[in-house]
Design an enzyme around this catalytic site. Structure first.
Site, PDB file in Angstrom:
ATOM      1  CG  ASP A  19      -1.854   1.174   1.292  1.00 12.68           C
ATOM      2  OD1 ASP A  19      -1.644   2.146   0.536  1.00 12.68           O
ATOM      3  OD2 ASP A  19      -2.806   1.125   2.089  1.00 12.68           O
TER       4      ASP A  19
ATOM      5  NE  ARG B  77       0.504   0.275   6.551  1.00  9.16           N
ATOM      6  CZ  ARG B  77       1.703  -0.273   6.721  1.00  9.16           C
ATOM      7  NH1 ARG B  77       2.573  -0.286   5.725  1.00  9.16           N
ATOM      8  NH2 ARG B  77       2.045  -0.804   7.879  1.00  9.16           N
TER       9      ARG B  77
ATOM     10  CD  GLU C 294      -1.080   0.740   9.783  1.00  4.79           C
ATOM     11  OE1 GLU C 294      -2.052   0.768  10.580  1.00  4.79           O
ATOM     12  OE2 GLU C 294      -0.960  -0.096   8.890  1.00  4.79           O
TER      13      GLU C 294
ATOM     14  CD  GLU D 218      -6.838  -5.136  12.671  1.00  2.00           C
ATOM     15  OE1 GLU D 218      -5.900  -4.325  12.789  1.00  2.00           O
ATOM     16  OE2 GLU D 218      -6.871  -6.010  11.794  1.00  2.00           O
TER      17      GLU D 218
ATOM     18  CG  HIS E 155      -4.333  -1.683   3.607  1.00  2.03           C
ATOM     19  ND1 HIS E 155      -3.570  -0.602   3.956  1.00  2.03           N
ATOM     20  CD2 HIS E 155      -4.560  -2.354   4.760  1.00  2.03           C
ATOM     21  CE1 HIS E 155      -3.339  -0.612   5.257  1.00  2.03           C
ATOM     22  NE2 HIS E 155      -3.935  -1.671   5.771  1.00  2.03           N
TER      23      HIS E 155
END
Length: 539
Positions: A169, A172, A262, A271, A420
């Protein structure tokens, strides 16, 4: 440092300048080795030990049982390791001690970190655990996260193919690289902690920016891959120590000047790693230390997408069959219909489906409390720009790296280069009908659960419209309950939409028009809104 593994044994080796043994009956010391020696942390079938070898005579060694060992720093290059021999009724006695001289301060730090980790990971109340976990003292993570969820989570991120997906990605990874390198002044000569280091790529970026030392904390088996990658870049790796463990449990030999991580998931919060990021701040960061990223924003806007609504509703048509091999499936149609609408949709959508300017909810990572992330409640208020059927709420996020030199944004907005994370939509099973200028109100409430995600409660209402509307109430309301843990990964390309909606694009997606609802008033001054293509100029 050398790391070896076998089916039954594992060891970590450290080269030392020298070691000296302390006598149990006096404070005098006798040299074991004036030449370089090796300290080995090893795990056998029944016990873990710390053993010191002479390089010239590998058969002679000093062996210390890690279950009773304690390590104390005497100076930047010297430490003493003491092994507890027995305990009397009033005081403890020690049967063995070793003075350790290190060649470099970095090697001393690495040894201390490894020593503490071995004691934590291998022993529970004096017993060895085959899986290397610690259960004698439950951490915050263990108390709030279901064990099966944590096992799957760490297994997922312990695989290189998933790390590759994130590394590829380029929006990112490129934005992180730019944020670090453009702000060298924040990293030069500083101690950095990489929270959830994964492959170690951010630790290597920090080292490139001149960090004095980086502690890469990673709980999954990816820690071993990170060690291998970092060792393969020795000019940077000599300033990086990989520590396997959860940030809620590990101990570090010094405080950090800056945290890098991250921690973002789908809709920013999925998460629940943001909580670990905040815990790492409270445990390791010096007062007024920097955090990369610094703040995050969740953006929300109502949308109209007939294609998507029909696609989801049609999935339940299977359950309308009255003669499926002689069985009537219709009793389950209603449940199946609601089940499909309980899945948030993850895909990249055309920004022209938005029917009102977006609003945003701000989370300031430098001051938010961990408990504030357990439940996030966002009031909604929009004014429709067109007449349309409202099918739900579209969401995306961005984060700010508030560097001393450059402020860099990473955005997942529709119309910006796709990441992503894509974008996310909560679809109502009962759409709302609105006219141009009609007010849409509601509430987005996200409640954390122990499967490392959130239950989403969305309510949207259309208020009375037209003459006398200010005296009227709610005209129509629709609500839904969704599980962020179980999204529908649609991943389709954005659909083409009518010209009437196309005319709204510039007005609706101009982020300069976004009004922030700041969680911390003093944090609002940091907000210089990113352009739609923030990060697109990275190479």
């Amino acid at each position: 440092m050398e790391v070896s593994k076998g089916q039954k044994r594992e060891h970590h080796d450290f080269v030392l300048a020298s070691v000296s043994e302390l006598s149990s009956s006096s404070s005098s010391s006798s040299p074991v080795s004036a030449s370089p020696a090796v300290a080995r942390l090893s795990l056998g079938s029944r016990a873990a030990e710390l053993r010191f070898y002479r390089e010239s005579e590998s058969n002679e060694s000093i062996c210390i049982d890690l279950r009773t060992a304690q390590l104390f720093k005497l100076s930047p290059l010297a430490s003493v390791c003491i092994s507890e021999g027995y305990e009397s009724s009033k005081e403890k006695s020690y049967s063995q001690g070793v003075i350790i001289q290190f060649r470099k301060e970095e090697e001393s730090r690495a040894f201390h970190c490894a020593f503490e980790q071995w004691k934590k990971e291998v022993f529970v109340q004096g017993s060895s655990l085959p899986n290397g976990t610690l259960s004698s003292s439950r951490s915050k993570f263990d108390d709030k996260i279901e064990a099966s969820s944590a096992k799957m989570y760490f297994h997922y991120y312990g695989q290189l193919l998933h790390q590759q997906n994130m590394l590829q990605d380029y929006v990112r990874t490129g934005t992180y690289y730019a944020a670090v390198i453009e702000n060298r002044a924040d990293f030069l000569g500083r101690v950095v902690v990489d929270v959830g280091a994964g492959s170690g790529i951010l630790s290597l970026f920090a080292a490139q920016a001149g960090a004095k030392h980086v502690y890469a904390v990673e709980a999954s088996e990816m820690a071993e891959y990170a060690r291998k990658l970092i060792a393969g870049n020795p000019s940077l790796g000599q300033r990086i120590t990989v520590i396997k463990g959860k940030v809620e449990e590990v101990e570090l030999p010094e405080k950090a000047d800056i945290l890098i991580s991250e921690p973002m998931g789908t809709l920013l919060v999925n998460e629940r790693m943001l909580e670990s990021y905040v815990i790492a701040r409270d445990r390791f960061l010096i007062p007024n230390g920097k955090m990369f990223p610094t703040v995050g924003r969740i953006h929300m806007a109502p949308f109209s997408d007939e294609y998507l609504y029909v696609e989801i509703a049609n999935k339940a048509l299977f359950w309308q069959q009255q003669n499926y091999y002689g069985v009537d499936l219709t009793p389950l149609h209603g449940s199946a219909f609601q089940g499909y609408f309980s899945q948030p949709v993850v895909d990249a959508f055309d920004h022209r489906i938005l029917v009102a300017p977006a609003t945003a909810h701000l989370i300031n990572f430098t001051c938010v409390k961990e408990e504030d992330l357990y439940e996030i409640d966002v009031p909604l208020k929009f004014n429709s720009s067109v007449g349309a059927r409202i099918h739900g709420l579209a969401c995306w996020f961005d984060v700010l790296f508030n560097g001393s030199t450059v402020q860099r944004w990473l955005t997942t907005a529709p119309g910006a280069p796709t990441t992503h994370w894509y974008q996310l939509r909560c679809v109502l099973s009962q759409p709302l009908y609105v006219m141009p200028g009609q007010e849409i109100t509601g509430r987005l409430r996200m409640v954390a659960h122990n499967a490392q995600s959130y239950t989403i409660h969305l309510t949207m209402s259309a208020k009375m419209w037209g003459p006398g509307a200010e005296q009227g109430g709610i005209l129509q309301t629709s609500s839904c309950k969704l599980d962020l843990k179980e999204p529908y990964y649609r991943m389709s390309q954005p659909q083409a939409y009518p010209i009437a909606q196309d005319q709204l694009a510039h007005h609706l997606m101009n982020t300069q028009d976004i009004q922030l609802q700041s969680q911390e008033e003093e944090g609002s001054e940091l907000m210089q809104h990113p352009s739609q293509n923030s990060g697109a100029d990275l190479h």
